[in-house]
Write a protein that holds these residues in place. Structure first.
Motif, PDB file in Angstrom:
ATOM      1  N   ASP A   8       0.851  -1.193   0.000  1.00  0.00           N
ATOM      2  CA  ASP A   8       0.000   0.000   0.000  1.00  0.00           C
ATOM      3  C   ASP A   8       0.886   1.242   0.000  1.00  0.00           C
ATOM      4  OD1 ASP A   8       0.699   0.634   2.711  1.00  0.00           O
ATOM      5  OD2 ASP A   8      -0.891  -0.693   3.422  1.00  0.00           O
ATOM      6  N   ALA A   9       0.262   2.384  -0.078  1.00  0.00           N
ATOM      7  CA  ALA A   9       1.000   3.650  -0.212  1.00  0.00           C
ATOM      8  C   ALA A   9       1.963   3.881   0.953  1.00  0.00           C
ATOM      9  CB  ALA A   9       0.019   4.817  -0.331  1.00  0.00           C
ATOM     10  N   ALA A  10       1.649   3.389   2.128  1.00  0.00           N
ATOM     11  CA  ALA A  10       2.522   3.582   3.283  1.00  0.00           C
ATOM     12  C   ALA A  10       3.836   2.807   3.148  1.00  0.00           C
ATOM     13  CB  ALA A  10       1.792   3.160   4.561  1.00  0.00           C
ATOM     14  N   ASP A  11       3.880   1.845   2.229  1.00  0.00           N
ATOM     15  CA  ASP A  11       5.072   1.016   2.041  1.00  0.00           C
ATOM     16  C   ASP A  11       6.062   1.586   1.031  1.00  0.00           C
ATOM     17  OD1 ASP A  11       4.019  -1.041   3.728  1.00  0.00           O
ATOM     18  OD2 ASP A  11       2.843  -1.801   2.028  1.00  0.00           O
ATOM     19  N   VAL A  12       5.677   2.640   0.327  1.00  0.00           N
ATOM     20  CA  VAL A  12       6.450   3.102  -0.827  1.00  0.00           C
ATOM     21  C   VAL A  12       7.904   3.399  -0.474  1.00  0.00           C
ATOM     22  CG1 VAL A  12       6.714   4.994  -2.481  1.00  0.00           C
ATOM     23  CG2 VAL A  12       4.503   3.880  -2.202  1.00  0.00           C
ATOM     24  N   GLU A  42      14.598   8.432  -3.129  1.00  0.00           N
ATOM     25  CA  GLU A  42      13.590   9.470  -3.351  1.00  0.00           C
ATOM     26  C   GLU A  42      13.033   9.425  -4.779  1.00  0.00           C
ATOM     27  OE1 GLU A  42      16.097  10.116  -0.018  1.00  0.00           O
ATOM     28  OE2 GLU A  42      16.714  10.071  -2.118  1.00  0.00           O
ATOM     29  N   ASP A  43      13.921   9.315  -5.767  1.00  0.00           N
ATOM     30  CA  ASP A  43      13.464   9.234  -7.160  1.00  0.00           C
ATOM     31  C   ASP A  43      12.632   7.978  -7.390  1.00  0.00           C
ATOM     32  OD1 ASP A  43      14.735  11.612  -7.774  1.00  0.00           O
ATOM     33  OD2 ASP A  43      16.456  10.650  -8.756  1.00  0.00           O
ATOM     34  N   ASP A  44      13.096   6.868  -6.854  1.00  0.00           N
ATOM     35  CA  ASP A  44      12.368   5.619  -7.019  1.00  0.00           C
ATOM     36  C   ASP A  44      10.991   5.703  -6.353  1.00  0.00           C
ATOM     37  OD1 ASP A  44      12.852   2.610  -7.888  1.00  0.00           O
ATOM     38  OD2 ASP A  44      11.792   2.582  -5.967  1.00  0.00           O
ATOM     39  N   ALA A  45      10.935   6.290  -5.174  1.00  0.00           N
ATOM     40  CA  ALA A  45       9.665   6.417  -4.453  1.00  0.00           C
ATOM     41  C   ALA A  45       8.689   7.302  -5.232  1.00  0.00           C
ATOM     42  CB  ALA A  45       9.900   6.975  -3.049  1.00  0.00           C
ATOM     43  N   GLN A  50       3.578   7.260  -8.317  1.00  0.00           N
ATOM     44  CA  GLN A  50       2.830   7.516  -9.555  1.00  0.00           C
ATOM     45  C   GLN A  50       2.231   6.226 -10.098  1.00  0.00           C
ATOM     46  OE1 GLN A  50       5.651   9.482 -12.113  1.00  0.00           O
ATOM     47  NE2 GLN A  50       5.446  11.437 -11.068  1.00  0.00           N
ATOM     48  N   ARG A  51       2.985   5.149 -10.064  1.00  0.00           N
ATOM     49  CA  ARG A  51       2.472   3.867 -10.569  1.00  0.00           C
ATOM     50  C   ARG A  51       1.304   3.369  -9.725  1.00  0.00           C
ATOM     51  NH1 ARG A  51       8.248   2.086 -11.314  1.00  0.00           N
ATOM     52  NH2 ARG A  51       8.671   2.585 -13.484  1.00  0.00           N
ATOM     53  N   LEU A  52       1.406   3.522  -8.418  1.00  0.00           N
ATOM     54  CA  LEU A  52       0.323   3.064  -7.545  1.00  0.00           C
ATOM     55  C   LEU A  52      -0.978   3.815  -7.809  1.00  0.00           C
ATOM     56  CD1 LEU A  52       1.861   2.472  -3.991  1.00  0.00           C
ATOM     57  CD2 LEU A  52       0.791   0.788  -5.485  1.00  0.00           C
ATOM     58  N   ASP A  54      -1.915   5.076 -10.717  1.00  0.00           N
ATOM     59  CA  ASP A  54      -2.353   4.924 -12.106  1.00  0.00           C
ATOM     60  C   ASP A  54      -3.609   4.050 -12.156  1.00  0.00           C
ATOM     61  OD1 ASP A  54      -2.772   4.386 -14.777  1.00  0.00           O
ATOM     62  OD2 ASP A  54      -0.743   3.674 -15.163  1.00  0.00           O
ATOM     63  N   PRO A  55      -4.767   4.620 -12.568  1.00  0.00           N
ATOM     64  CA  PRO A  55      -6.005   3.836 -12.585  1.00  0.00           C
ATOM     65  C   PRO A  55      -5.997   2.707 -13.627  1.00  0.00           C
ATOM     66  CG  PRO A  55      -6.363   6.001 -13.546  1.00  0.00           C
ATOM     67  CD  PRO A  55      -4.962   5.993 -13.010  1.00  0.00           C
ATOM     68  N   GLY A  56      -5.121   2.787 -14.615  1.00  0.00           N
ATOM     69  CA  GLY A  56      -5.046   1.754 -15.638  1.00  0.00           C
ATOM     70  C   GLY A  56      -3.999   0.693 -15.351  1.00  0.00           C
ATOM     71  N   ARG A  57      -3.429   0.736 -14.173  1.00  0.00           N
ATOM     72  CA  ARG A  57      -2.350  -0.188 -13.811  1.00  0.00           C
ATOM     73  C   ARG A  57      -2.860  -1.623 -13.786  1.00  0.00           C
ATOM     74  NH1 ARG A  57       0.396  -1.700  -8.516  1.00  0.00           N
ATOM     75  NH2 ARG A  57      -1.539  -1.113  -7.530  1.00  0.00           N
ATOM     76  N   GLU A  58      -2.153  -2.516 -14.478  1.00  0.00           N
ATOM     77  CA  GLU A  58      -2.516  -3.928 -14.505  1.00  0.00           C
ATOM     78  C   GLU A  58      -1.622  -4.769 -13.600  1.00  0.00           C
ATOM     79  OE1 GLU A  58      -4.254  -5.363 -18.515  1.00  0.00           O
ATOM     80  OE2 GLU A  58      -2.422  -4.263 -18.986  1.00  0.00           O
ATOM     81  N   SER A  59      -0.584  -4.165 -13.082  1.00  0.00           N
ATOM     82  CA  SER A  59       0.343  -4.907 -12.232  1.00  0.00           C
ATOM     83  C   SER A  59      -0.132  -4.881 -10.784  1.00  0.00           C
ATOM     84  CB  SER A  59       1.748  -4.301 -12.326  1.00  0.00           C
ATOM     85  OG  SER A  59       1.749  -2.982 -11.832  1.00  0.00           O
ATOM     86  N   TRP A  60       0.468  -5.737  -9.994  1.00  0.00           N
ATOM     87  CA  TRP A  60       0.217  -5.735  -8.566  1.00  0.00           C
ATOM     88  C   TRP A  60       1.533  -5.936  -7.839  1.00  0.00           C
ATOM     89  CZ3 TRP A  60      -1.203  -9.540 -11.895  1.00  0.00           C
ATOM     90  CH2 TRP A  60      -0.676 -10.803 -11.694  1.00  0.00           C
ATOM     91  N   ASP A  61       1.586  -5.454  -6.600  1.00  0.00           N
ATOM     92  CA  ASP A  61       2.800  -5.479  -5.790  1.00  0.00           C
ATOM     93  C   ASP A  61       2.508  -6.183  -4.479  1.00  0.00           C
ATOM     94  OD1 ASP A  61       4.733  -3.220  -7.084  1.00  0.00           O
ATOM     95  OD2 ASP A  61       2.630  -2.639  -7.288  1.00  0.00           O
ATOM     96  N   LEU A  62       3.434  -7.034  -4.075  1.00  0.00           N
ATOM     97  CA  LEU A  62       3.356  -7.710  -2.785  1.00  0.00           C
ATOM     98  C   LEU A  62       4.601  -7.351  -1.992  1.00  0.00           C
ATOM     99  CD1 LEU A  62       2.277 -11.263  -4.043  1.00  0.00           C
ATOM    100  CD2 LEU A  62       0.790  -9.455  -3.122  1.00  0.00           C
ATOM    101  N   VAL A  63       4.463  -7.206  -0.690  1.00  0.00           N
ATOM    102  CA  VAL A  63       5.611  -6.927   0.174  1.00  0.00           C
ATOM    103  C   VAL A  63       5.739  -8.017   1.226  1.00  0.00           C
ATOM    104  CG1 VAL A  63       5.658  -4.430  -0.124  1.00  0.00           C
ATOM    105  CG2 VAL A  63       4.261  -5.405   1.683  1.00  0.00           C
ATOM    106  N   ALA A  64       6.982  -8.302   1.556  1.00  0.00           N
ATOM    107  CA  ALA A  64       7.292  -9.181   2.692  1.00  0.00           C
ATOM    108  C   ALA A  64       7.587  -8.249   3.850  1.00  0.00           C
ATOM    109  CB  ALA A  64       8.496 -10.058   2.377  1.00  0.00           C
TER     110      ALA A  64
END
Length: 172
Positions: A8-12, A42-45, A50-52, A54-64
């Motif tokens: 989620d956004a808090a993990d960025v 900072e640049d990566d975050a 921005q990717r998170l 994106d309403p057209g995003r087809e990917s998903w992210d999982l965190v450990a």
């Protein structure tokens, strides 16, 4: 002990730190040092936020997530290229990184297993990924997980140096 959940956004910020430090550790001696040194959390975050959104995003992210917060991350989605053969739609592992000091503890295996389960739930029958040809440690990791090169290659340029990637595939 780590648990895997959706990012989620808090993990960025933490995920970006894992990714940047992961790149700098995994690709030292492979990718030009100037390129690795120029990477910032900072640049990566900023890109990740921005990717998170994106309403057209087809990917998903999982965190450990462990005692110190996110310590690993995997991003998956539909295959970004033409993948022939196989018995159905192919997903892709776009990226997988673990905090460098925790490599070898099983977190990467766990994230990859969860990514495979998420792909199966979305109807994918196979998984593909791209790995730098010279990244022997990553290649061994994926080969132990049942992946193998399918013959496809692509080149990427980092700070003026061209590096080859191999596409690996496996059935789900």
């Amino acid at each position: 002990m780590v648990r895997v959940r959706e990012m989620d956004a808090a993990d960025v910020e933490a995920v970006s730190a894992v990714r940047v430090r992961g790149w700098q550790a995994a690709y030292a001696g492979i990718v030009p040092q100037a390129y690795l040194d120029a990477m910032t959390v900072e640049d990566d975050a900023d890109r990740r936020r921005q990717r998170l959104l994106d309403p057209g995003r087809e990917s998903w992210d999982l965190v450990a997530v462990g005692d110190r917060g996110p310590v690993g991350w995997v991003c998956c989605g539909p295959s970004r290229g033409e993948v022939s053969g196989g018995t159905g739609p192919v997903g892709e592992v776009y990226a997988l990184y673990v905090a460098p000091d925790l490599i070898g503890t099983g977190i990467g295996r766990r994230l990859l297993g969860e990514a495979h389960a998420a792909m199966r739930l979305r109807g994918f029958k196979g998984s593909a990924l791209w790995v730098l040809e010279d990244n022997l440690r990553a290649r061994r990791f994926y080969e132990r997980a049942g992946y193998g090169p399918d013959g496809a290659t692509q080149d990427d340029v980092y700070a003026g140096v061209t590096l080859s990637e191999l596409r690996y595939r496996r059935a789900l």
